[in-house]
Structures are given as structure tokens and as C-alpha cells.
Design an enzyme around this catalytic site. Structure first.
Site, PDB file in Angstrom:
ATOM      1  N   SER A 263     -18.227  -7.659  13.258  1.00  0.00           N
ATOM      2  CA  SER A 263     -17.247  -8.383  12.429  1.00  0.00           C
ATOM      3  C   SER A 263     -15.843  -8.280  13.016  1.00  0.00           C
ATOM      4  O   SER A 263     -15.539  -7.364  13.774  1.00  0.00           O
ATOM      5  CB  SER A 263     -17.277  -7.838  11.001  1.00  0.00           C
ATOM      6  OG  SER A 263     -17.140  -6.439  11.008  1.00  0.00           O
TER       7      SER A 263
ATOM      8  N   GLU B 130     -11.588  -8.696  12.071  1.00  0.00           N
ATOM      9  CA  GLU B 130     -10.581  -8.724  11.000  1.00  0.00           C
ATOM     10  C   GLU B 130      -9.329  -9.465  11.476  1.00  0.00           C
ATOM     11  O   GLU B 130      -8.854  -9.254  12.585  1.00  0.00           O
ATOM     12  CB  GLU B 130     -10.228  -7.281  10.620  1.00  0.00           C
ATOM     13  CG  GLU B 130      -9.190  -7.203   9.521  1.00  0.00           C
ATOM     14  CD  GLU B 130      -9.010  -5.786   9.014  1.00  0.00           C
ATOM     15  OE1 GLU B 130     -10.015  -5.122   8.692  1.00  0.00           O
ATOM     16  OE2 GLU B 130      -7.844  -5.348   8.943  1.00  0.00           O
TER      17      GLU B 130
ATOM     18  N   ASP C 176      -1.378   0.189   0.025  1.00  0.00           N
ATOM     19  CA  ASP C 176      -0.348   1.236   0.119  1.00  0.00           C
ATOM     20  C   ASP C 176       0.689   1.008  -0.961  1.00  0.00           C
ATOM     21  O   ASP C 176       1.035  -0.135  -1.260  1.00  0.00           O
ATOM     22  CB  ASP C 176       0.316   1.200   1.502  1.00  0.00           C
ATOM     23  CG  ASP C 176      -0.623   1.750   2.568  1.00  0.00           C
ATOM     24  OD1 ASP C 176      -1.398   2.673   2.247  1.00  0.00           O
ATOM     25  OD2 ASP C 176      -0.586   1.233   3.699  1.00  0.00           O
TER      26      ASP C 176
ATOM     27  N   PHE D  38       0.807   2.554  14.782  1.00  0.00           N
ATOM     28  CA  PHE D  38      -0.253   2.327  13.795  1.00  0.00           C
ATOM     29  C   PHE D  38      -0.989   3.636  13.489  1.00  0.00           C
ATOM     30  O   PHE D  38      -1.261   3.964  12.346  1.00  0.00           O
ATOM     31  CB  PHE D  38      -1.303   1.334  14.322  1.00  0.00           C
ATOM     32  CG  PHE D  38      -0.847  -0.095  14.374  1.00  0.00           C
ATOM     33  CD1 PHE D  38       0.320  -0.518  13.749  1.00  0.00           C
ATOM     34  CD2 PHE D  38      -1.604  -1.046  15.056  1.00  0.00           C
ATOM     35  CE1 PHE D  38       0.729  -1.847  13.814  1.00  0.00           C
ATOM     36  CE2 PHE D  38      -1.213  -2.379  15.121  1.00  0.00           C
ATOM     37  CZ  PHE D  38      -0.039  -2.766  14.499  1.00  0.00           C
TER      38      PHE D  38
ATOM     39  N   HIS E  45     -16.719  -3.122  13.435  1.00  0.00           N
ATOM     40  CA  HIS E  45     -15.712  -4.001  12.832  1.00  0.00           C
ATOM     41  C   HIS E  45     -14.466  -3.920  13.707  1.00  0.00           C
ATOM     42  O   HIS E  45     -13.877  -2.844  13.861  1.00  0.00           O
ATOM     43  CB  HIS E  45     -15.401  -3.526  11.405  1.00  0.00           C
ATOM     44  CG  HIS E  45     -14.412  -4.370  10.673  1.00  0.00           C
ATOM     45  ND1 HIS E  45     -14.722  -5.606  10.147  1.00  0.00           N
ATOM     46  CD2 HIS E  45     -13.099  -4.158  10.367  1.00  0.00           C
ATOM     47  CE1 HIS E  45     -13.656  -6.119   9.546  1.00  0.00           C
ATOM     48  NE2 HIS E  45     -12.659  -5.265   9.672  1.00  0.00           N
TER      49      HIS E  45
HETATM   50  P1  FAD Z   1      -8.083   4.700  -2.852  1.00  0.00           P
HETATM   51  O1  FAD Z   1      -9.573   4.669  -2.766  1.00  0.00           O
HETATM   52  O2  FAD Z   1      -7.478   4.543  -4.187  1.00  0.00           O
HETATM   53  O3  FAD Z   1      -7.618   6.063  -2.175  1.00  0.00           O
HETATM   54  C1  FAD Z   1      -6.240   6.356  -1.921  1.00  0.00           C
HETATM   55  C2  FAD Z   1      -6.008   7.864  -2.071  1.00  0.00           C
HETATM   56  O4  FAD Z   1      -6.201   8.242  -3.444  1.00  0.00           O
HETATM   57  C3  FAD Z   1      -6.989   8.730  -1.272  1.00  0.00           C
HETATM   58  O5  FAD Z   1      -6.310   9.890  -0.871  1.00  0.00           O
HETATM   59  C4  FAD Z   1      -8.068   9.079  -2.284  1.00  0.00           C
HETATM   60  O6  FAD Z   1      -8.749  10.269  -1.987  1.00  0.00           O
HETATM   61  C5  FAD Z   1      -7.244   9.220  -3.556  1.00  0.00           C
HETATM   62  N1  FAD Z   1      -7.979   8.911  -4.786  1.00  0.00           N
HETATM   63  C6  FAD Z   1      -8.910   7.924  -4.973  1.00  0.00           C
HETATM   64  N2  FAD Z   1      -9.318   7.913  -6.253  1.00  0.00           N
HETATM   65  C7  FAD Z   1      -8.636   8.898  -6.898  1.00  0.00           C
HETATM   66  C8  FAD Z   1      -8.611   9.377  -8.232  1.00  0.00           C
HETATM   67  N3  FAD Z   1      -9.397   8.848  -9.163  1.00  0.00           N
HETATM   68  N4  FAD Z   1      -7.775  10.406  -8.538  1.00  0.00           N
HETATM   69  C9  FAD Z   1      -6.976  10.955  -7.581  1.00  0.00           C
HETATM   70  N5  FAD Z   1      -6.954  10.541  -6.290  1.00  0.00           N
HETATM   71  C10 FAD Z   1      -7.781   9.542  -5.965  1.00  0.00           C
HETATM   72  N6  FAD Z   1      -4.182  -2.411   2.988  1.00  0.00           N
HETATM   73  C11 FAD Z   1      -3.629  -3.590   2.602  1.00  0.00           C
HETATM   74  O7  FAD Z   1      -2.549  -3.588   2.027  1.00  0.00           O
HETATM   75  N7  FAD Z   1      -4.255  -4.780   2.833  1.00  0.00           N
HETATM   76  C12 FAD Z   1      -5.457  -4.848   3.460  1.00  0.00           C
HETATM   77  O8  FAD Z   1      -6.004  -5.945   3.644  1.00  0.00           O
HETATM   78  C13 FAD Z   1      -6.060  -3.623   3.897  1.00  0.00           C
HETATM   79  N8  FAD Z   1      -7.258  -3.620   4.526  1.00  0.00           N
HETATM   80  C14 FAD Z   1      -7.836  -2.444   4.882  1.00  0.00           C
HETATM   81  C15 FAD Z   1      -9.094  -2.460   5.499  1.00  0.00           C
HETATM   82  C16 FAD Z   1      -9.712  -1.267   5.871  1.00  0.00           C
HETATM   83  C17 FAD Z   1     -11.072  -1.316   6.540  1.00  0.00           C
HETATM   84  C18 FAD Z   1      -9.065  -0.019   5.620  1.00  0.00           C
HETATM   85  C19 FAD Z   1      -9.726   1.271   6.024  1.00  0.00           C
HETATM   86  C20 FAD Z   1      -7.827   0.007   5.005  1.00  0.00           C
HETATM   87  C21 FAD Z   1      -7.189  -1.195   4.627  1.00  0.00           C
HETATM   88  N9  FAD Z   1      -5.946  -1.218   4.005  1.00  0.00           N
HETATM   89  C22 FAD Z   1      -5.382  -2.404   3.628  1.00  0.00           C
HETATM   90  C23 FAD Z   1      -5.205   0.046   3.780  1.00  0.00           C
HETATM   91  C24 FAD Z   1      -5.421   0.621   2.369  1.00  0.00           C
HETATM   92  O9  FAD Z   1      -5.004  -0.287   1.384  1.00  0.00           O
HETATM   93  C25 FAD Z   1      -4.621   1.920   2.270  1.00  0.00           C
HETATM   94  O10 FAD Z   1      -5.158   2.898   3.120  1.00  0.00           O
HETATM   95  C26 FAD Z   1      -4.400   2.461   0.858  1.00  0.00           C
HETATM   96  O11 FAD Z   1      -3.404   3.475   0.913  1.00  0.00           O
HETATM   97  C27 FAD Z   1      -5.640   3.084   0.242  1.00  0.00           C
HETATM   98  O12 FAD Z   1      -6.524   2.149  -0.228  1.00  0.00           O
HETATM   99  P2  FAD Z   1      -7.950   2.617  -0.806  1.00  0.00           P
HETATM  100  O13 FAD Z   1      -8.615   1.467  -1.421  1.00  0.00           O
HETATM  101  O14 FAD Z   1      -8.706   3.393   0.212  1.00  0.00           O
HETATM  102  O15 FAD Z   1      -7.420   3.622  -1.947  1.00  0.00           O
END
Ligand code: FAD
Length: 291
Positions: free
Chosen positions: A15, A17, A109, A218, A268
Site C-alpha cells: 500500500s 500513503e 496530534d 520526521f 505500507h
Molecule cells: P491514540 O490511540 O489515542 O494514542 C495516543 C496516546 O494516548 C498513546 O500514548 C496511547 O498509549 C495513549 N492512550 C490511548 N488510549 C488511552 C486511554 N484510554 N487513556 C490514556 N491514554 C491512552 N495524524 C494525522 O493528523 N493525520 C493522519 O492522517 C495520520 N495518519 C497516520 C497514519 C499512521 C499509520 C500512523 C502510525 C500515524 C498517523 N498519524 C496521523 C499520527 C497520529 O495521529 C498521532 O501519532 C497521534 O498522536 C496519535 O494517534 P492515535 O490514533 O495512535 O492515538
């Protein structure tokens, strides 16, 4: 095609991105990139989403164009941090109406400064996964992000896996990792996930290096380690795009071959909307496999 189902059949996924460009010229360039990568018959392509919702319209337009004009399986990234649940449901409904079947569910973020999430919004990736499953059942295959070296906010890997597991329990059926350059992090993470009872396919995210300073930036932002041996190779050529490309591509080919040998379910590629390095890596892998 649903990515989770494809992977569950044990099929290997390739894939790419992309990010939604800011200008019409950028968008046309992106579609040239897509058409040159299309010959590799990717399993799916994905389009990123701005954390603060800034790319809402652009992401949707690019997803729609790829889906309708190329016929490629398209996955839309969606971040929840700056949207109300109603807004998220509206965006998801639009994708459903378009016929898009795959969503990468992310928190995004936290925007800098004095940011307050909307009242009752999804606070974590797992809550967005849950929202999608609650409202759309199995219409979407839902992917989640994972971090072999730990998310920068996670104090340790145990914490990382504990909350990654929540995304899986909420209904994520595959994952894509943050970029990494040392496969040991990936293999250790997969092993720890398996021990914790997390058994969804975890696709490694690969960034072919084409610009040393840019990748350093990055990597430090997302907490990815660049091995010293790779820095030693790249640094003397930091000002030479041709040499950086050669070294970066060679490294990525070896990285991918090792991941495939170790049983990774797919690859990916973070393309940065350029096709050259990814095409070279892909050709290199094919040549090595045939030899
Ligand atoms: P979460 O799963 O919410 O995790 C974030 C942090 O919170 C982690 O430390 C986790 O351990 C902690 N956490 C999770 N759940 C809980 C809870 N219930 N209580 C306490 N702590 C908790 N960003 C963008 O803006 N746009 C994109 O298109 C984008 N694409 C991405 C694609 C990939 C493949 C990856 C790996 C990252 C991408 N990101 C993107 C970055 C991502 O949005 C950031 O890394 C963001 O800070 C975390 O998102 P997440 O969904 O992993 O968050």
C-alpha cells in the site's frame, strides 16, 4: 474491498500513503504519481487527514477522485481530536455514500497552544474505532495506528500495548505502524502484542529515505530511531540527492526483504506523494526475490 478481510485471508498487502495537496497543481502531480504507482497493483492506497480537521475537504476530494477515477481500493484517514461526534459521523456517512469501505481511525496530534477538544468528542483512537463500529457495524474495515517504538506520549511499551489492545477490542481489524528503521523494534512489538492476545495483522510502515535532514526531522517528531550505522552512511552525502536516494533505497530494500522473511503481512509505503523511491524499492524487492 475491505482491507481487514483481504489480510485475514493471509494475502500479502502492498500500500501507498499520500497526503492531500494544497494546490490544484499539487493535486495534478499527485495523480501522476498515483498513475505511475498504479502499475504495481497496490492492494490499497490511503490519504491522510489534518489533525485539526484542516484537510477535511481536501482529503475527501482526493479520496473521492482516487476511488472514482482509478478504481483503487482507497482508505481514508480520519482524526477525531478536533471534531464533535456529529461531525465525525457526517464525514463517515459521506465516505459510506461514496462507496469507501476502509477507514484509518486516529486521534491525531493535539494542536499546539491552548487547545480544547469539543465537548463529548472522541479522546482517543479507540473511541473513534468504537464510534465507527457502533454506528456503521461492519460497513467499514477499520485500521488503527501502532507504534513499535512506543508513541511519544507513552511512558513505556507495556502502556503502548495496553492501549493498542483497546483499539483492537473496540473493533480495529488491522493496523499500520509508525515508520521505523530498525526491524527489531517491529518484531519485538508484534511478539509482545501476540503475548498480550492482540492478533490483528500489523503492517509495517516504510519510509524510503530521499532527504536526510527531512527524515531526521520526521523521525525525531515521531520518536523513530535512525540506526547510527545508517546515519554514518547518509550524513556524508546529505547534500547530494542522488547519493541519498541510492543509499535510502538500498536500505529500504533490505529492510523490506527482512520484514517479509520475518512474516510481516504487508508493506505500507509513506510516499510523500513521490513515486520514484517507492518504485525503485519495489523493483529492488522483486529482483531480489527472483534471484
Ligand atoms: P491514540 O490511540 O489515542 O494514542 C495516543 C496516546 O494516548 C498513546 O500514548 C496511547 O498509549 C495513549 N492512550 C490511548 N488510549 C488511552 C486511554 N484510554 N487513556 C490514556 N491514554 C491512552 N495524524 C494525522 O493528523 N493525520 C493522519 O492522517 C495520520 N495518519 C497516520 C497514519 C499512521 C499509520 C500512523 C502510525 C500515524 C498517523 N498519524 C496521523 C499520527 C497520529 O495521529 C498521532 O501519532 C497521534 O498522536 C496519535 O494517534 P492515535 O490514533 O495512535 O492515538
Amino acid at each position: 474491498m475491505k482491507i481487514g478481510e483481504y489480510l485475514r485471508q493471509g494475502r500479502f498487502s502492498i500500500s501507498f500513503e499520500f497526503f492531500p495537496p494544497k494546490t490544484p497543481e499539487g493535486e495534478e502531480e499527485l495523480f501522476l504519481t498515483i498513475s505511475s504507482l498504479q502499475e504495481l497493483e497496490p492492494t490499497f492506497v490511503s490519504v491522510t487527514y489534518g489533525a485539526g480537521g484542516s484537510t477535511r475537504d481536501r482529503t475527501r476530494r482526493v479520496v473521492k477522485r482516487i476511488h472514482e477515477e482509478t478504481g483503487l481500493t482507497t482508505m481514508a484517514h480520519l482524526t477525531c481530536i478536533a471534531h464533535s461526534r456529529e461531525e465525525l459521523l457526517q464525514i463517515l456517512q459521506e465516505y459510506r455514500d461514496m462507496g469507501v469501505e476502509n477507514i484509518l481511525a486516529l486521534r491525531g496530534d493535539r494542536p499546539a497552544g491552548d487547545f480544547r477538544p469539543p465537548e463529548g468528542s472522541c479522546r482517543h483512537g479507540s473511541e473513534l474505532v468504537q464510534l465507527i463500529r457502533d454506528r456503521f457495524g461492519d460497513h467499514f474495515s477499520v485500521g488503527a495506528a501502532s507504534y513499535p517504538e512506543g508513541h511519544p506520549e507513552s511512558p513505556n511499551l507495556e502502556w503502548e500495548i495496553r492501549f493498542f489492545k483497546k483499539k483492537v477490542e473496540a473493533g480495529a481489524d488491522f493496523s499500520i505502524t509508525q515508520m521505523f528503521f530498525d526491524n527489531d523494534f517491529y518484531f519485538r512489538f508484534v511478539e509482545l502484542c501476540q503475548k498480550a492476545g492482540v492478533d490483528i495483522p500489523i503492517i509495517p510502515g516504510i519510509m524510503p529515505i530521499t532527504n536526510f535532514r527531512q527524515v531526521q526531522k520526521f523521525a525525531s517528531m515521531c520518536g523513530a530511531t535512525i540506526p547510527q550505522s545508517l546515519i554514518d552512511k547518509l550524513e556524508p552525502y546529505a547534500e547530494s540527492p542522488e547519493d541519498t536516494l541510492r543509499i535510502g533505497v538500498d536500505f529500504a530494500i533490505q529492510q523490506c526483504l527482512d520484514l517479509m522473511e520475518g512474516g510481516a503481512p504487508g508493506l505500507h509505503f509513506y510516499t510523500l506523494n513521490k513515486s520514484k523511491a517507492t518504485l525503485m524499492v519495489y523493483q529492488g524487492i522483486k529482483t531480489a526475490i527472483r534471484a
